[in-house]
Design a protein around this motif. Sequence first.
Motif, PDB file in Angstrom:
ATOM      1  N   GLY A 255     124.823  17.560 -13.031  1.00  0.00           N
ATOM      2  CA  GLY A 255     124.141  16.559 -13.837  1.00  0.00           C
ATOM      3  C   GLY A 255     122.682  16.614 -13.483  1.00  0.00           C
ATOM      4  O   GLY A 255     122.281  17.360 -12.579  1.00  0.00           O
ATOM      5  N   GLU A 265     127.292  14.599 -11.782  1.00  0.00           N
ATOM      6  CA  GLU A 265     127.959  13.549 -12.554  1.00  0.00           C
ATOM      7  C   GLU A 265     129.349  13.391 -11.949  1.00  0.00           C
ATOM      8  O   GLU A 265     130.045  14.371 -11.726  1.00  0.00           O
ATOM      9  CB  GLU A 265     128.125  13.972 -14.017  1.00  0.00           C
ATOM     10  N   GLY A 291     126.253   8.673 -11.956  1.00  0.00           N
ATOM     11  CA  GLY A 291     125.402   9.773 -11.562  1.00  0.00           C
ATOM     12  C   GLY A 291     125.150   9.699 -10.069  1.00  0.00           C
ATOM     13  O   GLY A 291     125.095   8.617  -9.493  1.00  0.00           O
TER      14      GLY A 291
END
Lengths: 346, 810
Positions: A255, A265, A291
Amino acid sequence: MDDKLKKLESAALKALKEASSPDELKNLEKKFLGKSGEITGILKGLASLSIEEKKSIGKAANDLKKTLAAKFKNCCNKIEMEHLNKTLESDEIDLSAPGRKHHIGHIHPIAQTQEEVERIFGQMGFTVIDGPEVESEYYNFEGLNIPAHHPARDMQDTFFIDKAADKKEGRLVLRTHTSPNQVRTMEKYGAPLRIIVPGRTFRNEATDASHEHTFDQVEGLMIDENISISHLKGVMQEFLSRLFDKEMKVRFRPGYFPFVEPGIELDMSCIFCESKGCKVCKKTGWIEFMGCGMVHPNVLKAGGIDSEKYQGWAFGFGLTRLVMMRYGINDIRHLTGGDLRILNQF
Amino acid sequence: MYISLDWLSDFTKLPKLTAQEIGEKITLHTAEVEGVEDLESKYANMVIGRIVELKKHPDADRLNLTMVDIGESKPVQIVCGGQNLQVDMLVPIGLPGAKVDVHGSGDIFELAKVKIRGAESHGMICAGEEIWMEPDNEPNSKKDVKIKDLSHLNEKPGTPLAKALGKSGSIIDIDNKSLTHRPDLWNHYGFARECSTIFKQELKPYEPKAAKPDSTEAKPKATIKDDKVCPQFSMAIMTGIEIAESPQWMKSRLEAAGMNPHNNIVDITNYVMLELGQPMHAYDRKVVGSDELIIRTAKDGEILVTLDESEYKLNKEDPIVCDKKNEPLGIAGIKGGLKSGITDETTEIIVEAANWDPIIVRKCSTRIGLRTDASQRFEKGLDPSMTETAVNRAIELIKELSPNAKLISKVETFGKWKPGKKTIKVSPEKICKKIGVEISEKEMTRILKSLEFGVKKSGKQLEVDVPSHRATGDVDIPDDIVEEIARIHGYDQVPALVPSFPINLPVKNEERFHKHDARRILAHNLGFTEDFNYSFYGEDRLEACGLDETKHLKILNYLSEDQTHMRTSMTPNLLASIAKNAREFEHIKLFEIGRTYEENGAYMPDEKKVLAAAISSKSKDEIFYEIKGALEAFLQNFQTGNYKLVPSKDAPSYAHPKKCMTILSRGKQIGHVFAVHPGVLKHFDIAHQVGMFELHFNALVEHGRNTVKFEEPSKFPAMNLDVSVLMEEEKTVAAIESAIRKTDKEKSIQNIELFDIYRGKEIPENQKAMAFTIQLRHKDRTLTDKEFQETQEAIFLALEKLGGKIRGRN
């Protein structure tokens, strides 16, 4: 005389056994134990007897009086109870009618879940920290490795306060995430660190069923000499398992968040279908949860921590979203609507 | 962004996995895949049908029985509720086995041969929303539905729907947000590179044939006025162009990637962008008038009309490309101008591929509100080395699609940018320490080399050369290398470990505990429900409550007029909540713990944590006493130390001036308890009384909490003394209690409780009858009747001295 007493006793006991109403009992009591009753009669008759007999018969008669009095009392209680029970038979009420209302208040679902989150992380040795909601651009962005004109600023539409900017700290904003407390806490406590920061955050976006300009987040930060991505996985798996009270799995995938590197993520196993695939998890068995990633060296530097010696991770998840998921609330606006019909359910 | 697997296969071999599985791998190793469309299987068992017969269903008003030609020997019967059916209409048919999105609800349903109200149905006639086309009906509508009319396609019955609609191959939809930091992935070649690494396959080099000029009669030239704006600019001149439609293969690929085809030249510039990631532009050379282009920033107020005929007013920071006469031809990196665009009459072109400064493009695009496929790429920071490659690739494709085209110049490149070398030193040990898993140096090297990094061993360290496509900000430091290794090696390989716990305890945060305690007391003991309101309100509420506007922080870019000011008090929003609930509830008890924000002249405002509670009741009984009782119960339950309530000298503007007390803690004001001002209530349309308290929560916690001091209960009985006294109105309960207390020489008064105040009938004007129960008990012995009499007499005398008249006493 003895004989007479014995006969009296058996007669009294027999009569007691047969008695069936309080009135009957009262008459019997009068007959045997009353002022002009039979035992009293005997006791009155003692005057004509010898001293010896007076003593022995007197005692026996008194004992009998006590015994019978106790028996009468017992019997009386029993018969009264039977009698009472009979009258209760007709004393019926409508059991289906509601109990009288006792008003109790309710704690907001976000506060309830927040406390639970704090408790679980507390058990894992995390300190709960908070910081300002009106924040400087520096702590909200620059300190987190998000310079001006960085595309990531687009991802977080920001409310600005109508006030002159500070040369160093920039403009005042409503914090768009709880992350400013990463640098604030590093500055205050240094390393090692193990904190969570639950709190209110703001984004300048129009509200609808799934978007709200005001919502709650939980930030987490752990820094020490050997803290790795594997610990992030371990802590989050443990946290989610305790929160949902069943074994949870987490999945990492790449992510992008400027304040972490690598950026990750985190997906959690779908709580609605036991990871079999459903509408909520879009048939993947996974739900996007938060996140996270390893704290970027620039952020450690901003917080005054030696990035050669220390390393660690940070995460941020939406508390409001978690609450919605837990209770199946489909419209985020219900949580700030102040509607008692909703709040009273929690 | 859409990536076609078919296109990827031009550059690397994809494994024999389903598109879904490939998508999952990309999600786990590179970027989030939002969806996968395997078009052939998605449209399996769907064909074009022609309605040959149409009649009403005998047992259902809204249903039709249709006979449909599906290209087989005999038509089949299908039951359909579509209200727009007509004989000879071409329609999409879902045959048994087809999976459709019923009513566009997102629920996928596999069709089977069924009986509907007794009539057999061989599949179904679909509406647009059921087969992922333009919807024909509102979401989830079930009444008066329409089906998709495909008569315009002119296809034979029985033609597979995928073919009729030109849907083939598989497309992967990548979440753009997950590519924010990856300028190298806004194209197919970038994803081919990733796939070759994930699946351990070769990657074909991207090497278009260097274009051989047919002549060098033209001398293209770019004059760059500002090197920062444009680090690199490549161009070439072509003649003999024949504008035509692009061949089907190119159109299909553009469509697969979500772009509409225009003509061969425009399509080629788009194709190269989708393939390599380098946006391009072609100018009509004759309109431009010369082969020299000038790159500069615009003048304030300069106007440009773009290809889509929109007019933009530029300013001095916006980058533009101009002709030799300095007339703007396009907004650099965002959109070309209308004037010099390619038309059907174009025969000569200037092909251009340039590199633009990401921040300048981003600022301009944000300011003028125009985001394009080009600007989206440039603002991430593209690799400047691509410009020449892109022009060469475009020339290659132009010669293929327009065979009479001639290249009449060299491919010329301008700009100050020079390829540099970026090397990062990183130790494999540190990489493993950060990820928390052992990875061999060999595997690290494989991963990096496959991603086209250079890798050299240097002592205990790896020297990693960053390739130009990753060197524009994405990969700078050792941690970036950690990410490359971690994601390709796979996060699923990382074990879940709980870190060892330190011996030292975490820093305490008492305030949090207190806050949760306060919540429980208010909710579970005192019956208040917690409310979460916004942190802002509008001028309307602010004024209604008489708050000082200058103490407020104002939001510059507020969303609506009722959310313009940060709250300095919890009261306005709580009152609004009460008003909202008043229709449903007669008795409302709400509380909120939140922050107030107050302008204090300094940079950072005063942020306070405040606890506020409100009671609204239909009852006519004085609300102040109810809220005061709640406050006292709360403070007692919260074990607040010595606090004092005193009549307020300066009540808040929203409080009833005579029904407000200040809460003092060690002489410091920490809050108020009050009845809300009737004028304020009127503004909020609240018909009932409202009582509130507001407590500064930080101060309350600072004040400290008592521990319980145990007291042995007395063994001796208590005696109650009831006194009813007639008093002048202005005599307060506090004064009377104090007078009673003063008589207590033996310390036998345990408690004084006011249980009634009566005014009205039989009571003279300006007087009130007050009834107290006084509990008497001596701690060492039982009180004698005489003592009781004496105490009573003393109390009576004291009250009479205060001007009272004891009722029932002559």
